[in-house]
Design a protein around this motif. Sequence first.
Motif, PDB file in Angstrom:
ATOM      1  N   ASP A  26       0.932  -1.201  -0.017  1.00 49.63           N
ATOM      2  CA  ASP A  26      -0.240   0.016  -0.015  1.00 49.63           C
ATOM      3  C   ASP A  26       0.847   1.400   0.072  1.00 49.63           C
ATOM      4  OD1 ASP A  26      -2.928   0.606   1.026  1.00 49.63           O
ATOM      5  OD2 ASP A  26      -1.580   2.215   1.402  1.00 49.63           O
ATOM      6  N   GLU A  27       0.507   2.308  -0.480  1.00 47.77           N
ATOM      7  CA  GLU A  27       1.047   3.813  -0.782  1.00 47.77           C
ATOM      8  C   GLU A  27       1.525   4.067   0.713  1.00 47.77           C
ATOM      9  OE1 GLU A  27      -0.811   6.418  -3.032  1.00 47.77           O
ATOM     10  OE2 GLU A  27      -0.578   5.260  -4.806  1.00 47.77           O
ATOM     11  N   ARG A  78      -5.020   1.419  -1.158  1.00 48.49           N
ATOM     12  CA  ARG A  78      -4.212   2.265  -2.158  1.00 48.49           C
ATOM     13  C   ARG A  78      -3.053   1.080  -2.705  1.00 48.49           C
ATOM     14  NH1 ARG A  78      -3.047   8.087  -1.347  1.00 48.49           N
ATOM     15  NH2 ARG A  78      -1.915   7.473   0.651  1.00 48.49           N
ATOM     16  N   VAL A  90       0.219   0.236  -4.578  1.00 44.86           N
ATOM     17  CA  VAL A  90       1.325   1.039  -5.306  1.00 44.86           C
ATOM     18  C   VAL A  90       0.947   0.422  -6.789  1.00 44.86           C
ATOM     19  CG1 VAL A  90       3.320   1.619  -5.742  1.00 44.86           C
ATOM     20  CG2 VAL A  90       2.702   1.344  -3.251  1.00 44.86           C
TER      21      VAL A  90
END
Length: 406
Positions: A222-223, A365, A367
């Motif tokens: 995830d970001e 989210r 990447v």
Amino acid sequence: MTPPAVITGMGVIAPTGLGAASHWSRTLAGRAAIGPVAGFDAGPYPSRLAGEIAGFDPRAHGIPSRLLPQTDHMTRLALVAAEWAFEDAGVDPAAMPEYGVGVVTASSAGGFAFGHRELHNLWSKGPEHVSAYQSFAWFYAVNTGQISIRHGLRGPGGVVVTEQAGGLDALTKARRHLRDGVPMVIAGGVDGSPSPWGWVAQLAGGRISTVNDPERAYLPFDEDAAGHVPGEGGALFVLESPESARARGVRSWHAEIAGQGSTFDPAPGTGRPPNLRRAAELALDEAGLDPADIDVVFADAAGVPELDRAEADALRGLFGPQGVPVTAPKTMTGRLGAGGAALDLATAVLSIRDGVIPPTANVRRPVADYGIDLVRAPRHVPVSAALVLARGHGGFNAAAVLTRQR
């Protein structure tokens, strides 16, 4: 080449459930079991979340009272998991040949909570208040020893200490014993016993998340990834050769461990790439499978951006961009030390059985340039072969290929 080992029994004990059925139900529902540390007061520490096993009463699960003063919480979990694995396999260990059952477990550190308590007694009360059981209850080989003693197992024993990779490396060692003619081995990893002493040791590694929202603390790929959450638990397996299983009347089993691979990363600063991909390639080669034959990858999922990127690079290089479904159900339990990969293997067994890939929880989210097909909701597809990956702190890599009974 090491022949396939068949899994005829397994015992699962995890934050997501006591027993395979409970763990699987909660995992498919995407219900995480991460929350504030309950085993000790984590308020003074920068990290305050863990995946702990709630409601575990060792007496209710058949642990004799005489064992309670001499065992750490982690060992009690392992004893119950071993009992369940034997029951699932339909095995009475006492009925096996005298040297017919071996034990190989993995551990990252041993019984930290027991050791912490006795060290506290030493410094606050004096040496006469230190338990004699401290001599072994903290030891990383204690689960192998206690399982052997409880069931009268006199076959080959061992322990591997490769941190998160240990749950797979223990099975590799067990398969070697099967190759050498041992009829049966119980193997895997059950780890973790939250305590201040152990907590400080893990914090020193610099990879634990300091986010205190349980839904945002452990977000691999995830970001917002910023480390992982520790947990406790794992799984133990009864392994046999197909011939041994059939000789005792078994006609079907959970799955086959068709191939495994272990590698070690080069020293930092050498400029050489990590070797996780090579471990996966070795496992595939031993299984006689191509990357296209793999239906799902259970990722190591470190939750540390540079390590997530390295794993994504390995997956993309092996399978191509978006080339295979990738999942990390450990987002619901935290990373369980040597028990983590063993629990992933058990979850992969259930995925093969039911034809559904369990989800990665809480990741919102992913990447984009990682280029992986991250499964974030249960995906109902046929699963015939799964690849399980694990990395241990210090450069250990392990991979295992699990296949449906052939």
